[in-house]
Structures are given as structure tokens and as C-alpha cells.
Write an enzyme that holds these catalytic residues in place. Structure first.
Site, PDB file in Angstrom:
ATOM      1  N   GLY A 111       8.584  -4.684   2.316  1.00  0.00           N
ATOM      2  CA  GLY A 111       8.550  -4.037   3.615  1.00  0.00           C
ATOM      3  C   GLY A 111       7.299  -3.217   3.876  1.00  0.00           C
ATOM      4  N   GLY A 113       4.199  -4.398   4.197  1.00  0.00           N
ATOM      5  CA  GLY A 113       3.228  -5.072   5.063  1.00  0.00           C
ATOM      6  C   GLY A 113       2.366  -6.126   4.380  1.00  0.00           C
ATOM      7  N   LYS A 114       2.789  -6.605   3.216  1.00  0.00           N
ATOM      8  CA  LYS A 114       2.012  -7.645   2.510  1.00  0.00           C
ATOM      9  C   LYS A 114       1.911  -8.926   3.338  1.00  0.00           C
ATOM     10  CE  LYS A 114       4.839  -7.726  -0.965  1.00  0.00           C
ATOM     11  NZ  LYS A 114       5.728  -6.644  -0.513  1.00  0.00           N
ATOM     12  N   SER A 115       3.082  -9.418   3.771  1.00  0.00           N
ATOM     13  CA  SER A 115       3.081 -10.686   4.517  1.00  0.00           C
ATOM     14  C   SER A 115       2.409 -10.525   5.873  1.00  0.00           C
ATOM     15  CB  SER A 115       4.506 -11.208   4.694  1.00  0.00           C
ATOM     16  OG  SER A 115       5.113 -11.373   3.434  1.00  0.00           O
ATOM     17  N   TYR A 116       2.555  -9.347   6.457  1.00  0.00           N
ATOM     18  CA  TYR A 116       1.891  -9.104   7.741  1.00  0.00           C
ATOM     19  C   TYR A 116       0.383  -9.283   7.589  1.00  0.00           C
ATOM     20  CZ  TYR A 116       0.642  -6.981  12.193  1.00  0.00           C
ATOM     21  OH  TYR A 116       0.131  -6.770  13.456  1.00  0.00           O
ATOM     22  N   ASP A 258       0.741 -13.830  -1.975  1.00  0.00           N
ATOM     23  CA  ASP A 258       1.609 -12.804  -1.399  1.00  0.00           C
ATOM     24  C   ASP A 258       2.609 -12.450  -2.496  1.00  0.00           C
ATOM     25  OD1 ASP A 258       3.149 -11.206   0.232  1.00  0.00           O
ATOM     26  OD2 ASP A 258       3.464 -12.724   1.784  1.00  0.00           O
ATOM     27  N   GLY A 261       7.852  -7.990  -3.930  1.00  0.00           N
ATOM     28  CA  GLY A 261       7.885  -6.534  -3.818  1.00  0.00           C
ATOM     29  C   GLY A 261       7.723  -5.849  -5.167  1.00  0.00           C
TER      30      GLY A 261
HETATM   31  P1  ADP Z   1       6.324  -7.242   3.046  1.00  0.00           P
HETATM   32  O1  ADP Z   1       5.765  -8.626   3.136  1.00  0.00           O
HETATM   33  O2  ADP Z   1       5.455  -6.326   2.237  1.00  0.00           O
HETATM   34  O3  ADP Z   1       7.739  -7.221   2.574  1.00  0.00           O
HETATM   35  P2  ADP Z   1       6.092  -7.284   5.922  1.00  0.00           P
HETATM   36  O4  ADP Z   1       4.687  -7.769   6.003  1.00  0.00           O
HETATM   37  O5  ADP Z   1       7.144  -8.289   6.202  1.00  0.00           O
HETATM   38  O6  ADP Z   1       6.347  -6.596   4.510  1.00  0.00           O
HETATM   39  O7  ADP Z   1       6.181  -6.040   6.900  1.00  0.00           O
HETATM   40  C1  ADP Z   1       7.395  -5.369   7.193  1.00  0.00           C
HETATM   41  C2  ADP Z   1       7.442  -5.032   8.684  1.00  0.00           C
HETATM   42  O8  ADP Z   1       6.399  -4.141   9.052  1.00  0.00           O
HETATM   43  C3  ADP Z   1       7.298  -6.254   9.568  1.00  0.00           C
HETATM   44  O9  ADP Z   1       8.213  -6.137  10.623  1.00  0.00           O
HETATM   45  C4  ADP Z   1       5.884  -6.165  10.082  1.00  0.00           C
HETATM   46  O10 ADP Z   1       5.763  -6.735  11.364  1.00  0.00           O
HETATM   47  C5  ADP Z   1       5.606  -4.670  10.098  1.00  0.00           C
HETATM   48  N1  ADP Z   1       4.184  -4.420   9.776  1.00  0.00           N
HETATM   49  C6  ADP Z   1       3.636  -4.522   8.554  1.00  0.00           C
HETATM   50  N2  ADP Z   1       2.324  -4.231   8.575  1.00  0.00           N
HETATM   51  C7  ADP Z   1       2.013  -3.958   9.849  1.00  0.00           C
HETATM   52  C8  ADP Z   1       0.815  -3.583  10.527  1.00  0.00           C
HETATM   53  N3  ADP Z   1      -0.345  -3.462   9.856  1.00  0.00           N
HETATM   54  N4  ADP Z   1       0.870  -3.352  11.847  1.00  0.00           N
HETATM   55  C9  ADP Z   1       2.035  -3.494  12.520  1.00  0.00           C
HETATM   56  N5  ADP Z   1       3.203  -3.839  11.955  1.00  0.00           N
HETATM   57  C10 ADP Z   1       3.215  -4.072  10.636  1.00  0.00           C
HETATM   58 MG    MG Z   2       6.728 -10.384   2.562  1.00  0.00          MG
END
Ligand code: ADP
Ligand code: MG
Length: 368
Positions: A111, A113-116, A258, A261
Site C-alpha cells: 500500500g 505505492g510500489k505498483s503505482y 515490483d 510488501g
Molecule cells: P503497493 O503496490 O506498494 O502495494 P499501490 O501502488 O497499489 O501500493 O498504492 C496504494 C494506493 O495508493 C493506490 O490506490 C494508489 O493509487 C495510491 N498511490 C500510490 N502512490 C501514489 C502517488 N504517488 N500518487 C497518488 N496516489 C498514489
Molecule cells: Mg502493488
């Protein structure tokens, strides 16, 4: 041999709904290349300071356009997907054209923001798709008729210390085997599909196919987040023909990772099977931590054995870590006080990764 440090970036995201519901406080600060974190349980204490090659403030100061793309509000610092691509993805691309191996991996708790950052969501495409798009744009501009390009794409996940091919219909029980090339010493995944791709649209289609084949197991942290490491590998070959008709090949392998967690199993409330997964994820990630530590020591001229063999992840990332690769790590941060422990541990992990030295060489050889 010229040495090159691993480049490390940090990026902090907006509060998520859970953090808003719990009236979370912002504990991360960024000024220039300095990132600070405040301990919410010790308000009088000086914030801890870290410095990285790049730091991205994506916490606030944005607007969401009608088409869904997030942009900086005028006069604000919000770091967009495009900005992150321009710093990190463009470098990967330039290095790939020169014939260097490149690796980009994202680290952080579920959560964060890795995948983002890596893949993105909807119109906010991340580094991987933008880089692939730009790769084909650059190729289409080539006018040199003595030069051709070959690109293959593969996608796998490491889940419970087993490798699954995300482009295959079926995977053997127990996963694909990881073997070591006896001549080169590098590890590779036996029978992994490497599909030739001729356009960005084909890569996009393959990424969607791979994403839909991922193992999705939910935890309390994030219902849709994968508990697996996802590795996209693009092999980019440039073949040059000289006036005698002889061919030479420049080859670049790009690994885009990616990671699962980084949180400890207990903080997600996992039990039973989920706990076993957590333990295995931590085995791979703690192996990654051990490799990073060993390489950090090696950079201080201590004699060390780097424990690449401890996990599948570290075997497959051997080149990316202390080997023949230009490597970038992006550490994803939650802004919230409730994640202090995990975020601090991410910052410490990222801090150690800065010390890793790689020796990237241009991979140029006559065609065999
Ligand atoms: P992870 O892959 O680390 O588990 P996600 O990339 O899925 O986490 O991010 C979790 C949430 O936060 C998603 O809903 C994503 O859209 C939001 N988010 C993450 N990074 C950003 C960012 N840089 N700007 C806006 N929203 C973000
Ligand atoms: Mg992810």
C-alpha cells in the site's frame, strides 16, 4: 572497471482512506534531496534525516484532471508520473540503447505505492509502460538501415519461493526451475516464455495478460495487493551490419521488479497459510537485505561473501545487485504516523542500498 552506485529514489504518496479515517498525521518531510521522518511517539525528538539521489513529494499539491491524470497544482511540488519517468525511466532507456543491463526495483510496505510508481493505475501510467512506449517511439525514429532491433518480453512472479510464468497457461507444480549457467555463472529460469514484441501495444497486451495471471491473495493491509514479487524482463537487442555483411549485437537486459510488501507478517494480522507466505516473502526480502548489507560492506573494502543463493529473488537479481547492471531502487513511503515503524525500516533499507557498487559493461559481441 568503472564502478557505479545503485541510484536510490524515495517517493511519498497521498494519505489513503484508512489513514484519513484514522486522522493520521504527516510524519515525512522532504527538502531537496533530504527526507526526514518524525517519530510520532517522541514529539520532542529531532526528525531522522536521510539523503537519496532523488526524492519525490507526491503527497499533496495535486489536482486530478478530467481525464484522470494527476498533475501538480500551479506553484506546487507534486511529483507526477511523468517527472519520475523523466528522472528514472529515461535513464534506463538511454542505458539500454548503449547496451547496458538495467534494473529498476520498487521496495516498500504493501500500500506504499510500489505498483503505482512501477506500473501505475488507469491514465496515470507508471515508469514501466512509459519506458516501453518511449522505447518503441525511439526505435521508430531510426533511419539507419544497417541496424535492426529485436525485443523480447517475459513476466514472472515469485510466490512462496516458487517461480510462476505469468505468460504461460499452466505452470508445473512446484514452479519453474531456477538454474545456473555453468559458463557465465548467472541464474536463469528454465522454460520461461520470452515472447518477441514488435510494438508498445503488444507489450501492453502482454502486461495485462501477465497481471491477470498473478496470484492475488488479500491481507488486512490491502485487499488487492499481491503478496508476490513480480519481475518483468525486457531483452533489447540492437543488431548492426557492417559493410562486409558481418553482424554485431548490442544486448541489454532490463529487469523491472515490483517487490512484495516489505511489512513483517505479524503487522498484517496474517495467520495460517497467509503466515507461511509472509515467512517466505520475508525470506526472499531478508535475503535481499542480506545481499544489500554484504554489498554495502564490500564497498567499504571488507572481504565478504555475498549470499545470492539464499533466495530465488536474490539469485535472479544477482546482476542487478553488485553485478553487470545499472540499477535504480525506488523506495515507496506512506506519509502517515501509523506506519512509522515500517516507513523507517524502508528508509534504512534504502539507505544501505545506496552503498552498492555495480560494474556495468556494454554488452557488445559478434553474432553467433
Ligand atoms: P503497493 O503496490 O506498494 O502495494 P499501490 O501502488 O497499489 O501500493 O498504492 C496504494 C494506493 O495508493 C493506490 O490506490 C494508489 O493509487 C495510491 N498511490 C500510490 N502512490 C501514489 C502517488 N504517488 N500518487 C497518488 N496516489 C498514489
Ligand atoms: Mg502493488
Amino acid at each position: 572497471m568503472p564502478e557505479d552506485s545503485v541510484k536510490v529514489a524515495v517517493r511519498v504518496r497521498p494519505f489513503n482512506q484508512r489513514e484519513k479515517d484514522r486522522h493520521s498525521k504527516l510524519i515525512i518531510g522532504m527538502q531537496g534531496n533530504m527526507t526526514t521522518i518524525k517519530n510520532p511517539d517522541a514529539p520532542g525528538e529531532e526528525p531522522k534525516k536521510f539523503s537519496f539521489d532523488y526524492s519525490y513529494w507526491s503527497h499533496d499539491g495535486y489536482i486530478t484532471r478530467e481525464d484522470g491524470i494527476m498533475e501538480a497544482k500551479p506553484g506546487n511540488q507534486y511529483a507526477t508520473q511523468r517527472k519520475v519517468f523523466e528522472d528514472l525511466g529515461q535513464g534506463v532507456l538511454d542505458n539500454a540503447f548503449e547496451g547496458y543491463n538495467c534494473s529498476l526495483f520498487a521496495y516498500g510496505q504493501t500500500g506504499s505505492g510500489k505498483s503505482y510508481s512501477m506500473v501505475g493505475y488507469g491514465p496515470n501510467k507508471g515508469i514501466v509502460p512509459i519506458t516501453c512506449d518511449e522505447l518503441f517511439k525511439t526505435i521508430s525514429e531510426n533511419k539507419d538501415t544497417n541496424k535492426r532491433f529485436e525485443i523480447t518480453f517475459s513476466m514472472l512472479e515469485i510466490y512462496n519461493e516458487q517461480v510462476r510464468d505469468l505468460l504461460a497457461k499452466d505452470n508445473p507444480k512446484g514452479g519453474l526451475q531456477v538454474r545456473q549457467n555453468p559458463k557465465l555463472g548467472m541464474f536463469y529460469v528454465q522454460d520461461l516464455k520470452k515472447v518477441p514484441v514488435g510494438s508498445y501495444a503488444e507489450i501492453e497486451m502482454r502486461m495485462e495478460q501477465g497481471t491477470s495471471n498473478r496470484t492475488v491473495a488479500s491481507t488486512n493491509m490491502n485487499a488487492t495487493s499481491s503478496r508476490a514479487h513480480t519481475v518483468v524482463t525486457i531483452v533489447f537487442d540492437q543488431i548492426f551490419i557492417n559493410e562486409n555483411g558481418e553482424e554485431t549485437k548490442k544486448s541489454s537486459t532490463m529487469n523491472l521488479v515490483d517487490l512484495a510488501g516489505s511489512e513483517r507478517a505479524d503487522s498484517t494480522g496474517a495467520t495460517g497459510d497467509r503466515l507461511k507466505e509472509g515467512a517466505n516473502i520475508n525470506r526472499s526480502l531478508s535475503a535481499l537485505g542480506n545481499v544489500i548489507s554484504a554489498l554495502a560492506d564490500a564497498s567499504e573494502k571488507k572481504k565478504v561473501v555475498v549470499p545470492y543463493r539464499e533466495s530465488i529473488l536474490t539469485k535472479l537479481l544477482q546482476n542487478a545487485l553488485g553485478g553487470n547492471s545499472k540499477t535504480v531502487m525506488i523506495a515507496a513511503l506512506s506519509p502517515a504516523d501509523i506506519n512509522y515503524d515500517e516507513t523507517l525500516s524502508t528508509l534504512r533499507y534504502a539507505d544501505r542500498a545506496k552503498k552498492i557498487k555495480n560494474q556495468a559493461v556494454i554488452n557488445e559481441n559478434p553474432m553467433d
